[in-house]
Write an enzyme that holds these catalytic residues in place. Structure first.
Site, PDB file in Angstrom:
ATOM      1  N   SER A   1      38.113  34.477  38.270  1.00 41.93           N
ATOM      2  CA  SER A   1      37.671  33.846  39.516  1.00 41.93           C
ATOM      3  C   SER A   1      36.289  34.344  39.896  1.00 41.93           C
ATOM      4  O   SER A   1      35.906  35.475  39.569  1.00 41.93           O
ATOM      5  CB  SER A   1      38.669  34.228  40.616  1.00 41.93           C
ATOM      6  OG  SER A   1      38.129  33.982  41.888  1.00 41.93           O
TER       7      SER A   1
ATOM      8  N   TYR B   1      43.607  41.140  45.359  1.00 38.92           N
ATOM      9  CA  TYR B   1      43.645  39.998  44.432  1.00 38.92           C
ATOM     10  C   TYR B   1      42.381  39.995  43.555  1.00 38.92           C
ATOM     11  O   TYR B   1      42.451  39.906  42.329  1.00 38.92           O
ATOM     12  CB  TYR B   1      43.752  38.688  45.226  1.00 38.92           C
ATOM     13  CG  TYR B   1      43.300  37.461  44.482  1.00 38.92           C
ATOM     14  CD1 TYR B   1      44.105  36.864  43.524  1.00 38.92           C
ATOM     15  CD2 TYR B   1      42.035  36.904  44.725  1.00 38.92           C
ATOM     16  CE1 TYR B   1      43.674  35.747  42.825  1.00 38.92           C
ATOM     17  CE2 TYR B   1      41.600  35.787  44.036  1.00 38.92           C
ATOM     18  CZ  TYR B   1      42.421  35.212  43.087  1.00 38.92           C
ATOM     19  OH  TYR B   1      41.974  34.116  42.397  1.00 38.92           O
TER      20      TYR B   1
ATOM     21  N   LYS C   1      41.662  40.656  39.349  1.00 40.10           N
ATOM     22  CA  LYS C   1      40.893  39.789  38.435  1.00 40.10           C
ATOM     23  C   LYS C   1      39.846  40.626  37.691  1.00 40.10           C
ATOM     24  O   LYS C   1      39.669  40.471  36.481  1.00 40.10           O
ATOM     25  CB  LYS C   1      40.211  38.646  39.201  1.00 40.10           C
ATOM     26  CG  LYS C   1      41.177  37.601  39.758  1.00 40.10           C
ATOM     27  CD  LYS C   1      41.854  36.803  38.662  1.00 40.10           C
ATOM     28  CE  LYS C   1      42.878  35.828  39.176  1.00 40.10           C
ATOM     29  NZ  LYS C   1      43.742  35.269  38.141  1.00 40.10           N
TER      30      LYS C   1
HETATM   31  C1  UD1 Z   1      39.041  31.817  48.074  1.00 39.48           C
HETATM   32  C2  UD1 Z   1      38.883  33.041  47.198  1.00 39.48           C
HETATM   33  C3  UD1 Z   1      38.683  32.651  45.754  1.00 39.48           C
HETATM   34  C4  UD1 Z   1      39.750  31.675  45.297  1.00 39.48           C
HETATM   35  C5  UD1 Z   1      39.741  30.477  46.234  1.00 39.48           C
HETATM   36  C6  UD1 Z   1      40.770  29.441  45.848  1.00 39.48           C
HETATM   37  C7  UD1 Z   1      37.669  35.084  47.831  1.00 39.48           C
HETATM   38  C8  UD1 Z   1      36.421  35.655  48.382  1.00 39.48           C
HETATM   39  N1  UD1 Z   1      37.711  33.760  47.684  1.00 39.48           N
HETATM   40  O1  UD1 Z   1      37.749  31.206  48.134  1.00 39.48           O
HETATM   41  O2  UD1 Z   1      38.755  33.775  44.941  1.00 39.48           O
HETATM   42  O3  UD1 Z   1      39.479  31.261  43.980  1.00 39.48           O
HETATM   43  O4  UD1 Z   1      40.004  30.935  47.559  1.00 39.48           O
HETATM   44  O5  UD1 Z   1      42.051  29.950  45.950  1.00 39.48           O
HETATM   45  O6  UD1 Z   1      38.564  35.805  47.539  1.00 39.48           O
HETATM   46  N2  UD1 Z   1      37.654  27.129  55.588  1.00 39.48           N
HETATM   47  C9  UD1 Z   1      37.705  26.605  56.868  1.00 39.48           C
HETATM   48  N3  UD1 Z   1      38.934  26.330  57.397  1.00 39.48           N
HETATM   49  C10 UD1 Z   1      40.108  26.548  56.720  1.00 39.48           C
HETATM   50  C11 UD1 Z   1      40.033  27.088  55.401  1.00 39.48           C
HETATM   51  C12 UD1 Z   1      38.786  27.377  54.873  1.00 39.48           C
HETATM   52  O7  UD1 Z   1      36.678  26.410  57.507  1.00 39.48           O
HETATM   53  O8  UD1 Z   1      41.191  26.302  57.265  1.00 39.48           O
HETATM   54  C13 UD1 Z   1      36.329  27.395  54.975  1.00 39.48           C
HETATM   55  C14 UD1 Z   1      36.114  28.856  54.624  1.00 39.48           C
HETATM   56  O9  UD1 Z   1      35.520  29.548  55.684  1.00 39.48           O
HETATM   57  C15 UD1 Z   1      35.176  28.735  53.423  1.00 39.48           C
HETATM   58  C16 UD1 Z   1      35.537  27.397  52.780  1.00 39.48           C
HETATM   59  O10 UD1 Z   1      36.281  26.695  53.773  1.00 39.48           O
HETATM   60  O11 UD1 Z   1      33.860  28.641  53.858  1.00 39.48           O
HETATM   61  C17 UD1 Z   1      36.410  27.545  51.545  1.00 39.48           C
HETATM   62  O12 UD1 Z   1      37.515  28.391  51.852  1.00 39.48           O
HETATM   63  P1  UD1 Z   1      38.750  28.576  50.853  1.00 39.48           P
HETATM   64  O13 UD1 Z   1      39.233  27.245  50.392  1.00 39.48           O
HETATM   65  O14 UD1 Z   1      39.731  29.466  51.515  1.00 39.48           O
HETATM   66  O15 UD1 Z   1      38.114  29.286  49.577  1.00 39.48           O
HETATM   67  P2  UD1 Z   1      37.208  30.602  49.482  1.00 39.48           P
HETATM   68  O16 UD1 Z   1      37.472  31.513  50.604  1.00 39.48           O
HETATM   69  O17 UD1 Z   1      35.811  30.191  49.215  1.00 39.48           O
END
Ligand code: UD1
Length: 344
Positions: free
Chosen positions: A127, A152, A156
């Site tokens: 990842s 997590y 990795k």
């Molecule tokens: C996380 C993990 C990554 C993993 C991925 C998919 C970390 C740092 N990142 O990535 O390893 O591969 O999940 O499982 O460990 N967001 C919102 N509202 C929500 C959910 C998310 O605004 O309800 C935003 C978050 O702030 C972020 C973006 O959407 O900016 C993506 O979030 P998310 O899908 O959770 O993935 P990551 O945090 O980037």
């Protein structure tokens, strides 16, 4: 004779998409899964999509060495793709022992069994989280792996190191780690996709569940980031494109085209997309309006993260081709399929 690929965690989200693409590309696949985070929906979906009813399925836990070894006695395995692991970032912070034990032991067992049974190729599902809080963008494979921000992420990093060190010591094992950015979407057939248990942590499942009415409102975490529209930037990779990257990687390994015995590739689209762009694109392609609001930043989120994918493009001969529109349409079709199944 067809090459046989063992897919650990093959009944899950990415594993099922990879199984489909491997079969389409002419490989035989053995699916192994302990079903701890999925049901048979995706495995059944894979059979429907490929029209192949006899895909071997082994229900087993990779933390049990005996059953892992038995796999290598029962089948002649040319390569393994290892997905079987826990993957919720937040949960890993609360339950570190569970994460270290499961994610490390399962991988150690796999490598030990391979070591005992002779030559094998290993594709490790890694990842972008291994890069930690990156300082320079886009991220290349040469970017330093800074401290990971969750147990997590640390598992990795550790599994990558375990694989690299094992390969160094063991000439009959070769391996590639694929570092995924943000996998999203579902198969165009809508027969396989992501089935998060409980409240989703990731953005796209949260969006689709809000659109279908399971969640009231999407919280966008922060609109005051130093990015063009103030929301975070990520590299969202379509899960079918991601699956095809695995096929290209397996082919590179089994056809003996690797340049080093251990290699690493970023898998993304190489373009940053903001949370807001993703939300508005989802609304546009699916002709609906999403209930969302801005809230405080989420702890641990970095403002921006996207990949330099040059190495994968050149070395694997692979490039993401599905558009964000297609991907977000597929995510919505899948959510509707799940809702229809649940209401039956
Ligand atoms: C996380 C993990 C990554 C993993 C991925 C998919 C970390 C740092 N990142 O990535 O390893 O591969 O999940 O499982 O460990 N967001 C919102 N509202 C929500 C959910 C998310 O605004 O309800 C935003 C978050 O702030 C972020 C973006 O959407 O900016 C993506 O979030 P998310 O899908 O959770 O993935 P990551 O945090 O980037």
């Amino acid at each position: 004779m067809k090459k046989q690929i063992l897919v650990s965690g093959g009944a899950g989200y990415i594993g099922s998409h990879v199984t489909v693409e491997l079969i389409n590309a002419g490989y035989d696949v053995i699916v192994a899964d302990n079903m701890s985070n999925c049901d048979m929906t995706c495995y059944e979906g894979v059979k429907k999509i490929t029209g192949k009813q006899d895909i071997p399925f082994v229900e087993m836990d990779f933390c049990n060495y005996g059953v892992v070894e038995k796999l290598f006695t029962d089948y002649k395995i040319d390569a393994v793709i290892h997905f079987a692991a826990f993957k919720a970032v937040g949960e890993s912070v609360v339950k570190p022992i569970m994460y270290y034990k499961n994610n490390l032991l399962s991988f150690l067992n796999l490598l030990e069994a391979i070591q005992k049974h002779g030559a094998c190729n290993v594709l490790f599902s890694s990842s972008a989280t291994v890069y930690g809080e990156v300082e320079t963008l886009p991220v290349t494979e040469k970017s330093p792996r800074l401290p990971a921000t969750s147990p997590y992420g640390k598992t990795k990093q550790m599994c990558e190191d375990i694989l690299r060190d094992t390969i160094k010591a063991q000439t009959n094992i070769k391996g590639i780690a694929l570092r995924y950015f943000n996998p999203i979407g579902a198969h165009p057939s809508a027969l396989i996709g992501e089935l998060p248990r409980g409240v989703p942590n990731n953005l796209v499942p949260y969006i689709t569940q809000t659109a279908i009415g399971k969640r009231e409102c999407l919280n966008i975490f922060g609109n005051d980031y130093p990015t063009p529209d103030g929301t975070c930037l990520r590299d969202y990779i379509d899960v079918v494109d991601l699956a095809k990257a695995h096929v290209a990687t397996i082919t590179r390994m089994v056809e003996g085209c690797m340049k080093e015995d251990y290699e690493v590739f970023n898998v993304g689209i190489g373009r940053p997309v903001s949370v807001l762009e993703l939300v508005t694109t989802f609304e546009k392609v699916n002709e609906l309006s999403l209930n969302y609001k801005y809230v405080e930043r989420r702890m641990g989120d970095v403002p921006s993260l996207w990949a330099d994918t040059t190495l994968a493009n050149e070395e694997l001969g692979w490039k993401a081709t599905r558009t964000l529109e297609e991907t977000l349409k597929s995510a919505w079709e899948w959510e509707k399929y799940v809702a229809q199944k649940e209401n039956k």
